[in-house]
Write a protein that holds these residues in place. Structure first.
Motif, PDB file in Angstrom:
ATOM      1  N   LEU A   1       0.820  -1.214   0.000  1.00 10.86           N
ATOM      2  CA  LEU A   1       0.000   0.000   0.000  1.00 10.86           C
ATOM      3  C   LEU A   1       0.850   1.260   0.000  1.00 10.86           C
ATOM      4  CD1 LEU A   1      -2.799  -1.022   2.540  1.00 10.86           C
ATOM      5  CD2 LEU A   1      -3.006  -0.791   0.062  1.00 10.86           C
ATOM      6  N   ALA A   2       2.069   1.159   0.543  1.00 10.45           N
ATOM      7  CA  ALA A   2       2.947   2.329   0.598  1.00 10.45           C
ATOM      8  C   ALA A   2       3.822   2.461  -0.638  1.00 10.45           C
ATOM      9  CB  ALA A   2       3.839   2.240   1.843  1.00 10.45           C
ATOM     10  N   ARG A   3       3.721   1.524  -1.570  1.00 10.54           N
ATOM     11  CA  ARG A   3       4.569   1.562  -2.757  1.00 10.54           C
ATOM     12  C   ARG A   3       4.247   2.794  -3.604  1.00 10.54           C
ATOM     13  NH1 ARG A   3       3.925  -3.378  -6.665  1.00 10.54           N
ATOM     14  NH2 ARG A   3       4.286  -4.473  -4.668  1.00 10.54           N
ATOM     15  N   PRO A   4       5.213   3.636  -3.887  1.00  7.00           N
ATOM     16  CA  PRO A   4       4.926   4.849  -4.676  1.00  7.00           C
ATOM     17  C   PRO A   4       4.685   4.515  -6.149  1.00  7.00           C
ATOM     18  CG  PRO A   4       7.276   4.675  -4.228  1.00  7.00           C
ATOM     19  CD  PRO A   4       6.633   3.555  -3.468  1.00  7.00           C
ATOM     20  N   GLY A   5       3.910   5.362  -6.779  1.00  9.04           N
ATOM     21  CA  GLY A   5       3.708   5.242  -8.220  1.00  9.04           C
ATOM     22  C   GLY A   5       2.758   4.145  -8.642  1.00  9.04           C
ATOM     23  N   LEU A   6       2.067   3.519  -7.701  1.00  8.11           N
ATOM     24  CA  LEU A   6       1.125   2.461  -8.057  1.00  8.11           C
ATOM     25  C   LEU A   6      -0.269   3.067  -8.095  1.00  8.11           C
ATOM     26  CD1 LEU A   6       0.962  -0.598  -8.636  1.00  8.11           C
ATOM     27  CD2 LEU A   6       0.485  -0.937  -6.201  1.00  8.11           C
ATOM     28  N   PRO A   7      -0.878   3.231  -9.276  1.00 15.46           N
ATOM     29  CA  PRO A   7      -2.180   3.903  -9.374  1.00 15.46           C
ATOM     30  C   PRO A   7      -3.290   3.071  -8.768  1.00 15.46           C
ATOM     31  CG  PRO A   7      -1.557   2.962 -11.489  1.00 15.46           C
ATOM     32  CD  PRO A   7      -0.379   2.774 -10.589  1.00 15.46           C
ATOM     33  N   GLY A   8      -4.451   3.709  -8.622  1.00 18.99           N
ATOM     34  CA  GLY A   8      -5.570   3.066  -7.959  1.00 18.99           C
ATOM     35  C   GLY A   8      -5.933   1.696  -8.498  1.00 18.99           C
ATOM     36  N   PRO A   9      -6.281   1.551  -9.800  1.00 18.78           N
ATOM     37  CA  PRO A   9      -6.643   0.224 -10.307  1.00 18.78           C
ATOM     38  C   PRO A   9      -5.515  -0.787 -10.155  1.00 18.78           C
ATOM     39  CG  PRO A   9      -7.314   1.943 -11.840  1.00 18.78           C
ATOM     40  CD  PRO A   9      -6.474   2.606 -10.816  1.00 18.78           C
ATOM     41  N   GLY A  10      -4.277  -0.348 -10.408  1.00 14.02           N
ATOM     42  CA  GLY A  10      -3.148  -1.251 -10.256  1.00 14.02           C
ATOM     43  C   GLY A  10      -2.952  -1.691  -8.818  1.00 14.02           C
ATOM     44  N   ARG A  11      -3.157  -0.769  -7.884  1.00 14.18           N
ATOM     45  CA  ARG A  11      -3.016  -1.112  -6.467  1.00 14.18           C
ATOM     46  C   ARG A  11      -4.117  -2.077  -6.044  1.00 14.18           C
ATOM     47  NH1 ARG A  11      -2.653   3.960  -3.753  1.00 14.18           N
ATOM     48  NH2 ARG A  11      -4.913   4.065  -4.014  1.00 14.18           N
TER      49      ARG A  11
END
Length: 785
Positions: free
Chosen positions: A27-37
């Motif tokens: 969840l804290a990974r930067p650059g991961l957009p909403g659908p991808g997360r």
């Protein structure tokens, strides 16, 4: 058959603590957009579930499957979403073994802190429950096997879908009614300042319902970017989960700035605009889909025996326009690529006929209509005015054109206010929808004015300046309206009238509620602003339409009466007639005055109560009555104070803190005791305020303005401050202590802000000199801050 991609059985499942740590890192990974997360979160959760499943049920896995339903079944998990899981079994294994497997799966999930919604069922049991419970059915339509027998899950999914399609004509009505009940509870997502992202109309549950309708084959998949709108709402909800640390579905006011920061957008208003845009797309898709469903499910008249049933012929409504299956569509002779006026003409015909505009027709109009020439031809202006004046039918036709992009093509300035929230307690709509609703209200009042066309166009444009987000929105709107009206082809004189209406659309209501109507200077100032009786009548009608469209809190009998009386006085001045006499007292007030002593009356008024207090005029009366009202837990919404034959006649519009009506005898008794100094109002208010929790949020200092030129016989002081217990009492007491007499007053509470206007004179009855006015202003500012 086992699920492909499952981990080897020899892998030891991660502990709940290990999985939670990995989940937090994801969840804290930067650059991961909403659908991808959401997809990555679902995949990571699936991996952990497979590990536990393999450890709980090693070896052969036929006849058992762990399946995800709902959002997890669609492969999309929000940060605080529940895990909706079903442990399926074919009944061949004993209940003890099934229970052991279930416990081996559920307990680690509980230990992880994740919320779990689970069931253990055979396919037959699942189908039976789904036949009785729509929420279970909707979840099973998205069933996806995570581990175990794919064949078992596929069999159930296929059977549930077959059951749904075979029973849909009988159950779609039930689904629609459940949606309507949910909408009644949660409201409309697009127009609430604290929208319920899941349950409200236009929310995430509506998307699930529309997918179920499409799966039933009763109606086609809705027009519009339904999936994109759902993803945008999910992005906002994810940000809400992450910023609040809670599983919230309601976008609370105090969370909106943090959500904006998490999404990387400007501010809380921008968040609400994203939500409103997505919710309106979903709600519009729902309207068109459910309308089609109701048409298909409606009982049909039987044709005579052996008579072939012919499809209904379109009913021609106007050249190039026809009604087909309850919607307005383009007829065979509708020429799209050469007629720029066709979208407006279609809108006018549909709105007048009370028909929705077919979504396909709206999209064709947007895609194929040529650009409108500038200035607009007379036919286009006439069609626009007809459209705006069609009444309630205007709203849904406007929405269809707006969703298709036609409105912004015709009126690019509309983008400034589209979906813009209004953070005031009186408004129930976004700026753009409020403007359309104002047109609807104005359409019912057009017989009062000589130029209905100018009234309707002014209603459409009156709040266009709110898109600028700076300065006075009415004056900003007037600047924007001028070029718009020129482009629409209005004559310069007509355009100037509309510009004046836009610039002054708050003039009458603000003046009526904040100035002394009986003071001749009040009518003079308004007359100078409007210039003519024709503009005055248009402005009075626009004022009423604007207030009615805002919501029930914006227009009351008391406010309507004040505006009507002010309009009467301004009209007399514009006609060169002598000023009308002072506003007469009502028979009830006159009867109280004739008593010559303290008298109190209470009557219901606009969701609250009107409290009339009549007493011999004396310094400090305002403060005393205001304090007693506060002690009785009555919040002052507005007040009008005047003196008649040495008798003060004060009318207070109040609401009760707990909804109980004011007790007349207790009110009169406490006012009487306070006037005789047998009741220490100030001490009681201070004690009550000390027992209350301190106000949250930054403290905004009060402002006090000496309103120049508002009266020739008094000094006018306008106090703006955060409303709090006993504020009006403190202000009145400060004026009394300073030796100032209150000749009249206008008091208004707008949400959390109080706007109190006092017409004051010095001890000798004359207006305050400049230095004295500044001194009193400083006193009031200190008291109110």
């Amino acid at each position: 058959m086992t699920l492909s991609g499952a981990r080897p059985e020899s892998v030891t499942p991660r502990t709940p603590a290990e999985f939670v740590a990995e989940r937090k890192a994801l969840l804290a990974r930067p650059g991961l957009p909403g659908p991808g997360r959401r997809r990555a979160l679902a995949d990571a959760t699936d991996d952990w579930l497979r590990e536990m499943y393999a450890a709980a049920l090693p070896g052969a896995q036929e006849g058992v499957a762990l399946a995800a339903v709902g959002g997890h079944g669609r492969g999309s998990l929000s940060p605080a979403s529940d895990l909706d899981l079903v442990l399926l079994h074919d009944g061949a294994r004993g209940p003890e073994e099934v229970a052991r497997v279930a416990e081996a799966l559920w307990y680690p999930i509980w230990d992880s802190g994740l919320r779990l919604d689970y069931s253990v069922r055979t396919p037959g049991e699942a189908r039976k429950v789904a036949s009785q419970d729509l929420s279970v059915l909707l979840g099973l339509l998205d069933l996806r096997v995570v581990a175990g027998s794919e064949a078992l899950g596929a069999k159930l999914r296929s059977a549930v879908l077959d059951d749904w399609r075979s029973s849909a004509r009988g159950r779609l009505g039930e689904l629609l009614e459940s949606c309507r009940e949910r909408w009644r509870r949660a409201g409309e997502v697009a127009f609430l300042l604290e929208p319920e992202l899941k349950e409200g109309r236009g929310g995430l549950r509506d998307v699930v319902a529309l997918r179920a309708v499409a799966a039933s084959w009763v109606a086609d998949r809705p027009h519009g970017d339904l999936d994109g709108a759902a993803e945008r709402l999910l992005d906002v909800r994810d940000a809400l989960h992450l910023s609040s640390g809670r599983a919230l579905d309601k976008l609370l006011l105090q969370e909106q700035d943090a959500v904006a920061a998490a999404l990387g957008i400007a501010d809380a208003d921008s968040v609400l605009r994203v939500v409103a845009d997505a919710a309106r797309t979903i709600a519009y898709a729902g309207d068109t889909t459910w309308r089609r469903v109701e048409q298909l499910l409606a009982p049909r008249r039987r044709s005579p025996l052996f008579t072939a049933r012919r499809p209904p012929r379109p009913r021609i409504l106007a050249p190039g326009l026809a009604e087909h299956e309850g919607e307005l569509v383009l007829g065979r002779d509708g020429v799209l690529d050469t007629d720029p006026v066709l979208p407006l003409r279609a809108a006018a015909v549909a709105a007048q006929a009370g028909l929705p505009l077919s979504p396909g027709t709206a999209e064709r109009l947007a895609a194929s209509s040529p650009r409108m020439p500038e200035p607009w031809p007379q036919e286009a202006r006439d069609a626009l005015v007809t459209f705006l004046g069609a009444g309630a039918g205007t709203v849904r036709v406007w929405e269809a054109l707006d969703q298709a992009g036609v409105i912004e093509a015709l009126l690019p300035e509309w983008a400034l206010v589209r979906n813009r929230p209004q953070r005031t307690p009186v408004h129930r709509w976004t700026v753009d929808r409020h403007s359309v609703e104002t047109c609807v209200q104005a359409a019912s009042l057009t017989r009062r004015v000589t130029r209905p066309d100018l009234l309707l166009v002014a209603a459409l444009l009156h709040d266009i300046g709110k898109g600028k987000r700076r300065g006075d929105h009415a004056r900003e709107g007037a600047v924007l309206a001028g070029p718009v009206l020129a482009r629409l082809g209005f004559a310069p004189a007509d355009a100037q009238v509309v510009v004046t209406l836009v610039r002054e659309h708050l003039l009458l209501v603000d003046t009526a509620t904040r100035r002394d109507i009986d003071d001749p200077a009040t009518a003079v100032r308004v007359a100078d602003a409007v210039g003519s009786v024709e503009v005055l009548d248009l402005l009075a009608t626009l004022t009423e339409a604007d207030a009615l469209a805002a919501g029930p809190a914006a227009w009351s009998d008391w406010r309507a009466g004040l505006v009507a009386e002010l309009t009467r006085r301004v009209r007399a001045h514009l006609r060169g007639e002598p000023p009308p006499p002072a506003t007469p007292l009502t028979p009830e007030q006159l009867a109280l005055v004739d008593q010559g002593d303290l008298a109190v009356a209470v009557r219901p008024e606009g969701g609250g109560w009107a409290v009339t207090v009549v007493a011999p005029d004396r310094r400090g009366l305002l403060s005393t009555v205001a304090g007693v009202l506060a002690l009785h837990r009555l919040s002052v919404r507005s007040a009008a104070l005047r003196t008649e034959r040495g008798i003060a006649v004060d009318t207070w519009s109040v609401t009760a803190e707990f909804g109980d009506p004011p007790v007349l005898e207790a009110l009169r008794d406490d006012i009487d005791r306070a006037l005789d100094r047998r009741l220490d109002v100030a001490a009681l208010l201070e004690r009550r305020e000390a027992s209350r929790p301190p106000a949250r949020g930054p403290k905004v200092p009060a402002s006090v303005e000496v309103v120049e030129g508002a009266s020739e016989s008094a000094t006018v002081l306008e106090v703006r401050a955060s409303d709090r217990l006993g504020l009006l009492h403190r202000l009145g007491r400060a004026l009394a202590y300073a030796g100032i007499d209150v000749r009249s007053a206008r008091v208004a509470t707008l949400g959390a802000e109080a706007v109190d206007v006092f017409y004051v004179v010095d001890g000798d009855g004359s207006p305050l000199v400049a230095e004295r006015a500044r001194e009193v202003s400083r006193i009031l500012r200190d008291v109110a801050s």
